[in-house]
Design an enzyme around this catalytic site. Structure first.
Site, short mmCIF file in Angstrom:
data_model
loop_
_atom_site.label_atom_id
_atom_site.label_comp_id
_atom_site.label_asym_id
_atom_site.label_seq_id
_atom_site.Cartn_x
_atom_site.Cartn_y
_atom_site.Cartn_z
N GLU A 110 -52.29 9.58 2.10
CA GLU A 110 -53.61 8.97 2.16
C GLU A 110 -53.71 7.92 3.25
OE1 GLU A 110 -52.76 9.77 -2.30
OE2 GLU A 110 -51.65 9.37 -0.44
N MET A 144 -13.27 39.71 -2.34
CA MET A 144 -12.23 40.69 -2.59
C MET A 144 -11.25 40.18 -3.66
SD MET A 144 -12.95 43.27 -0.85
CE MET A 144 -13.75 43.90 0.63
N TRP A 157 -17.32 37.61 6.05
CA TRP A 157 -18.64 37.28 5.56
C TRP A 157 -19.22 38.50 4.86
CZ3 TRP A 157 -20.04 32.36 5.75
CH2 TRP A 157 -19.47 31.53 6.73
N THR A 200 -14.00 26.63 -4.68
CA THR A 200 -14.66 27.08 -3.45
C THR A 200 -14.19 26.28 -2.24
OG1 THR A 200 -16.62 27.85 -4.64
CG2 THR A 200 -16.90 27.37 -2.32
N ASP A 237 -12.46 28.35 0.71
CA ASP A 237 -13.28 28.55 1.92
C ASP A 237 -13.28 27.36 2.87
OD1 ASP A 237 -13.99 31.04 0.92
OD2 ASP A 237 -15.84 30.31 -0.01
N LEU A 284 -17.91 28.28 -11.84
CA LEU A 284 -18.96 27.27 -11.94
C LEU A 284 -20.33 27.93 -12.11
CD1 LEU A 284 -19.90 24.38 -11.93
CD2 LEU A 284 -19.76 24.37 -9.43
#
Length: 376
Positions: free
Chosen positions: A58, A169, A176, A202, A206, A306
């Site tokens: 506003e 796998m 990827w 993870t 990774d 998770l």
């Protein structure tokens, strides 16, 4: 028959388009747009909330309108605020500017406002109407609404899988599965989120950075610096060490564990402790803590354990699956680890919201519907 004209629908649609411009920058505040139209039906001012702590929509619209705001109508995607925070109340600004009529798409769910802004306007003699394009306005701020009404963020679980539903796998290799275009799309979704959640597994497999790697130009925003979401890591057993890549990057990190880690982390890492039955971090408590910290939208990129735990606790609101045209075989890892089910009535249902092709992959977006909330 609608109480609003076709022209009014268009003005509010314009305000919603303006509000959407703040989707990468406004949290923990909502996205808000404002359009001011003169008594002659001409656009005299417009604006959107660009950044938390900065002027509201506003204010920008009134600055542009100047004296032309007197006697005009303001179309706002969210009820104007009525309280003093880091900025003065917008309702007060509209009154002082001489606005004659205010059309709001929806009432503000924030308990500090919750109708008070609309009442302030009405008490000043301004004609107030609410509900124009309400559902579109609610969708624009779904995370903010959920945080204000339910005390937890809107949780989107992102998964990447092959055609046969595999995420890695048998040996854990997963880079990827999806195409580069899908990964760029994930970057945009990260940028919209207040926080990104993953697990220690993870991180160890990774070694991800979990940051936004698109610049302002790629995101189409005017601010020179791209906001980095809070990175939240669940590490129940304190398995992580400061050597992983994400800890070397700037930006806040929340390490959720059961007890203080023995490792010395960089100053941007904050630890939060809460355990459940001595086994793992309490996910419901963690989400409550994140909501109290101002997280509207939580983006989850996690492994099957998770992901399954979040679904088991009924904490996932939206599932976004990037499905690659690949077949990985029956020994590969699945989407989510969950307790075995014996009846179809126990299955989690999905209501499709969007299906589109991104690069070579399909992006499937669905609302998660848990068994107890399904209707016959």
């Amino acid at each position: 028959m609608s109480q609003f004209s076709q022209a009014e629908h268009q003005w509010m649609a314009n305000a919603l388009q303006l509000a959407e411009k703040g989707r990468y920058t406004t949290s923990p505040n909502p996205n808000v747009g404002c359009v001011i139209v003169s008594a002659q039906g001409e656009l005299v001012g417009e604006g959107w909330h660009q950044q938390a702590g900065g002027p509201h929509a506003e204010v920008f619209a009134l600055r542009q309108a100047g004296d032309n705001a007197k006697g005009a109508t303001a179309y706002v995607t969210l009820e104007p605020c009525s309280h003093y925070g880091r900025t003065p109340p917008c309702a007060e600004g509209l009154i002082k500017a001489g606005i004659k009529r205010v059309v709001a798409a929806m009432q503000d769910p924030n308990p500090q406002v919750a109708g008070r802004g609309l009442q302030m306007l009405q008490d000043a003699g301004i004609d107030v109407q609410v509900g124009l394009l309400k559902s579109q306005a609610e969708a624009l701020n779904a995370g903010f609404i959920q945080r204000m009404t339910q005390g937890r963020p809107l949780v989107t679980l992102k998964l990447a899988a092959s055609l046969d539903g595999k995420t890695a796998m048998e040996n854990g290799h997963s880079q990827w599965i999806t195409s580069e275009q899908a990964r760029l799309d994930v970057q945009r979704e990260r940028a919209k989120s207040c926080a990104i959640l993953t697990g220690s597994g993870t991180v160890m497999i990774d070694d991800p950075m979990l940051n936004v790697r698109l610049d302002a130009n790629q995101l189409g925003i005017d601010t020179p610096v791209v906001r980095q979401p809070l990175r939240v890591i669940v590490d129940s057993r304190n398995q992580l060490t400061p050597e992983y890549r994400l800890f070397s990057l700037p930006g806040p990190i929340l390490l959720a564990n059961k007890s203080v880690s023995p490792h010395l982390y960089p100053k941007q890492v904050r630890q939060w402790h809460c355990q459940e039955k001595g086994k793992r971090v309490s996910l419901p408590a963690l989400l409550t803590h994140l909501a109290e910290s101002g997280v509207n939208n939580l983006w989850v990129e996690a492994g099957a354990a998770l992901a399954g735990a979040l679904l088991e606790y009924k904490l996932v609101d939206t599932l976004m699956l990037y499905q690659a045209p690949k077949i990985m075989g029956d020994k590969a890892k699945g989407l989510a680890l969950m307790p075995s089910l014996s009846h179809m009535q126990q299955a989690i249902a999905l209501r499709w919201q969007d299906i589109r092709q991104v690069g070579e992959d399909l992006r499937l977006t669905a609302q998660v519907v848990y068994p107890s909330s399904q209707t016959e």
